[in-house]
Scaffold this motif. Structure first.
Motif: not given
Length: 269
Positions: A180-187
């Motif tokens: 979740a944190v990685e995907m939010a950071a990506a977009e």
């Protein structure tokens, strides 16, 4: 006898209060503002306990007291404390009177058309009309991107289909805190829709808090089988909370509400 009646009233009010607070919070768009109205309801019932028996269902009676106070106050959203709040108020001015209240009462709180009518002091046909109008108006209000945080594949697919069917774009579906944190950071999403318990036993709440610490104001909808655990009044609470099992109408209503108040894609303009 009087003491027993007072105890019964107290238990009834306590049972329904978390859901009244949820409604007030979603309606005003702000926890502290919503709780002020909930407190006003409690004060009114303490002053006149007969208000709780105005309808055969005491929950309907409580919401009716709330609606009376809310309407008398002019149905304000929140004080315009920031740009997002000010923009939300501007959007509110364009909605049909009472339509958003009817939608929340029906789809989120689960009242039928007769009960919505009793709460709002109208008739069932008018309640049905207001709900239909609200769905159309709010779904036209905003469009944005959504991050779904859900570990159960079937539920995730269902949520994605509902959200995309409303015209929003799903950026990703995360199954764990780390994803979740990685995907939010990506977009960066305009809205987060998150389960509480994730696949690796990590917490959806902790994942959301980490994302918000990075990005700030992003509206969040939590989905949980135990909403009362998040509606205690002891700490900051989500403005938008959906029970499991949910209905499509509940998801659509909560997404529209959250996007309406806070979409960084639309309310920034």
């Amino acid at each position: 006898m009087f003491a027993q009646e007072a105890v019964d009233h107290s238990a009834t009010v306590a049972r329904h209060l978390p859901y009244l607070r949820r409604y007030a919070r979603a309606l005003t768009g702000n926890q502290s503002s919503g709780d002020k109205y909930a407190i006003a309801v409690l004060e009114s019932i303490i002053a006149d306990p007969t208000l709780l028996g105005a309808h055969p269902d005491p929950k309907v009676s409580m919401f009716s007291v709330f609606h009376s106070i809310w309407s008398t106050a002019g149905a304000p959203v929140t004080d315009a404390e920031d740009h997002l709040s000010s923009a939300a108020q501007a959007h509110m001015a364009g909605l049909t009177l009472n339509s958003r209240e009817a939608l929340l009462l029906n789809t989120v709180e689960g009242f039928d058309h007769d009960q919505v009518a009793a709460i709002m002091g109208s008739d069932p046909s008018e309640a049905r009309h207001l709900i239909d109008v609200a769905v159309q108006e709010m779904e036209r209000s905003v469009r944005g991107s959504v991050l779904v945080i859900e570990d159960e594949a079937i539920i995730a697919m269902d949520i994605v289909a509902i959200v995309e069917g409303m015209g929003h774009r799903v950026t990703s579906n995360a199954r764990t805190h780390t994803e979740a944190v990685e995907m939010a950071a990506a977009e960066k999403p305009d809205l987060i829709l998150a389960d509480i318990q994730l696949a690796d036993n990590s917490s959806g709440i902790e994942a959301v808090n980490e994302i918000l610490a990075q990005f700030g104001n992003i509206p969040v909808i939590f989905i949980t089988a135990f909403p009362e655990r998040l509606l205690t009044g002891e700490r900051p609470e989500p403005a938008f909370l959906i029970n499991k099992p949910y209905t499509e109408e509940q998801v659509r209503s909560a997404v529209s509400q959250a996007m309406f108040f806070s979409s960084t894609a639309t309310l920034r303009a």
